[in-house]
Design a protein around this motif. Structure first.
Motif, PDB file in Angstrom:
ATOM      1  N   LEU A   1      -5.856  -0.103  -8.374  1.00  0.00           N
ATOM      2  CA  LEU A   1      -7.125  -0.821  -8.520  1.00  0.00           C
ATOM      3  C   LEU A   1      -7.393  -1.703  -7.302  1.00  0.00           C
ATOM      4  CD1 LEU A   1      -6.958  -1.851 -12.295  1.00  0.00           C
ATOM      5  CD2 LEU A   1      -8.429  -0.110 -11.272  1.00  0.00           C
TER       6      LEU A   1
ATOM      7  N   GLU B   1      -7.482   1.079  -3.975  1.00  0.00           N
ATOM      8  CA  GLU B   1      -8.470   2.154  -3.950  1.00  0.00           C
ATOM      9  C   GLU B   1      -9.807   1.770  -4.583  1.00  0.00           C
ATOM     10  OE1 GLU B   1      -8.135   4.965  -2.391  1.00  0.00           O
ATOM     11  OE2 GLU B   1      -6.068   4.586  -1.766  1.00  0.00           O
ATOM     12  N   THR B   2      -9.737   1.161  -5.769  1.00  0.00           N
ATOM     13  CA  THR B   2     -10.975   0.888  -6.502  1.00  0.00           C
ATOM     14  C   THR B   2     -11.761  -0.266  -5.891  1.00  0.00           C
ATOM     15  OG1 THR B   2      -9.914   1.665  -8.537  1.00  0.00           O
ATOM     16  CG2 THR B   2     -11.962   0.400  -8.770  1.00  0.00           C
TER      17      THR B   2
END
Length: 394
Positions: A375, A378-379
């Motif tokens: 998270l 990448e997110t």
């Protein structure tokens, strides 16, 4: 799965996903947790029955052997999905290797209970070899060797060029297949030789008594203490197996490719040091256990601060400061790795199923840590990495 991670610098040079391949493999690794989840579910549904880890371990090793054997020939095969090339075979076989990796955390932890308690720490030696042997192969291959080349566009920019590997990716996977074959033979010997049977646990362990180094009985673990130890195992595993790998680039690369290379190569050896310490001192008082976890958390906080400040963290620019951050990075592995070993010795004596749930907590922690890292990286894209040979003015 550690074998694929160690080979990542070579894989990204030819595969269509490039460096995003690591993120895909990390995501697939999380799906591998379905296997330990099923084991835990079966354990809960059939509490009166004992799960025999032996056939599970046979399946785990054979799946690893077959996956590595197929990777020798098909690792580079791609297919077109949604008008884009994908490393389909590599990712599918990585999934099966992740099933192996996730399941073995529980099955081998449970299996070690068949042997005398002084052999409990050997599972941590196995953990370290799981990372060390692929990294040694990667070093022998020349994996990660780069040199900086100045671009000819008068911008004074440099780019990293990877040196040619000493042997191919297929040969690397052949070596991994050989290691799995040796593991299979070793496990067969553990099952069928008299030497191994002499090391089996003959007298049932007392579940409510722990002997310290002076052979004085200590008070038994209460349920609340056992739960706290399990929480400590989950917490330390979330950092060791979930967070640290994902943030290594952001923590170490700003201090130079050499520091990054040393950090990623030496860190698996820290688990070997943990194993050695565990042989010398398998049990320590719970208050010291808490102190070590707190100290490990402090060094991890330093790692996270460096991650958020990447590509210009503190102490960047001098050799002494770079060595300091490397020491902090490696210390996290020891300060959180050793308490995990001690917790294993505690919970093994507390319950006959203690090591099974210890393995489950390890895998739960790894899952939580990897999800959090995914998270963040990448997110939400909270971190910015410093690429090799990149010139950054801080």
């Amino acid at each position: 799965i550690n074998g694929i991670y160690s080979e990542l610098p070579q894989l990204v040079l030819t595969q269509p996903e490039s460096w995003k391949l690591g993120a895909y493999i990390a995501l697939i690794t999380n799906f591998g947790n379905i296997a330990p989840f099923l084991l835990v579910l079966i354990k809960c549904l059939y509490r009166k029955h004992i799960i025999n880890p032996v056939p599970i371990n046979y399946i785990v090793i054979l799946v690893g052997m077959l996956s590595c054997f197929l990777l020798i020939f098909f690792w580079s095969y791609t297919t077109i999905i949604a008008n884009e090339k994908r490393s389909t075979v590599l990712l599918i076989l990585a999934f099966f290797l992740s099933l192996l990796d996730c399941t073995s955390s529980i099955s081998f932890a449970d299996y070690i209970c068949r042997f005398r308690k002084e052999f409990t720490s050997t599972i941590f030696l196995g953990d370290s070899l799981n990372s060390i042997l692929p990294s040694v192969l990667a070093i022998a291959q020349g994996n990660g060797r780069i040199y900086c080349v100045e671009l000819t566009n008068r911008t004074n920019e440099t780019t990293a060029v990877y040196q040619t590997a000493r042997f191919s990716v297929s040969v690397y996977f052949l070596c991994l297949f050989t290691l799995f074959t040796i593991s299979f033979i070793a496990f067969v010997l553990l099952q069928w030789t008299s030497i191994a049977r002499k090391s089996h646990q003959l007298v049932p362990e007392t579940s409510l008594e722990i002997m310290n180094t002076n052979h004085k009985p200590q008070k038994s673990l209460t349920t609340s203490t056992y739960l706290l130890l399990s929480l400590g195992c989950t917490y330390s595993s979330s950092i060791l197996f979930g967070m640290l790998f994902s943030i290594a680039t952001y923590v170490l690369m700003p201090y130079g490719h050499e520091i990054f290379y040393l950090g990623t190569i030496i860190s698996p050896w820290m688990f070997t040091i943990v194993w050695i310490i565990g042989i010398i001192k398998p049990i320590i008082a719970k208050r010291y256990l808490l102190i070590l976890i707190i100290l490990g958390s402090i060094t991890f906080v330093f790692d996270m601060i460096a991650t958020f400040k990447s590509p210009c963290p503190s102490f960047v620019g001098t050799t002494k400061r770079s060595v300091l951050i490397l020491i902090i990075w490696l210390s996290t592995y020891i300060l959180l790795g050793y308490p995990r070993l001690v917790i294993a010795n505690y919970v093994r004596i507390y319950s006959t199923n203690g090591m099974f749930w210890f393995g489950a907590n390890v895998q739960l922690g790894a899952l939580i840590g990897s999800i959090v890292a995914y998270l963040l990286v990448e997110t939400f894209s909270l971190f910015r990495e410093r690429k090799a040979c990149e010139q950054v003015i801080c």
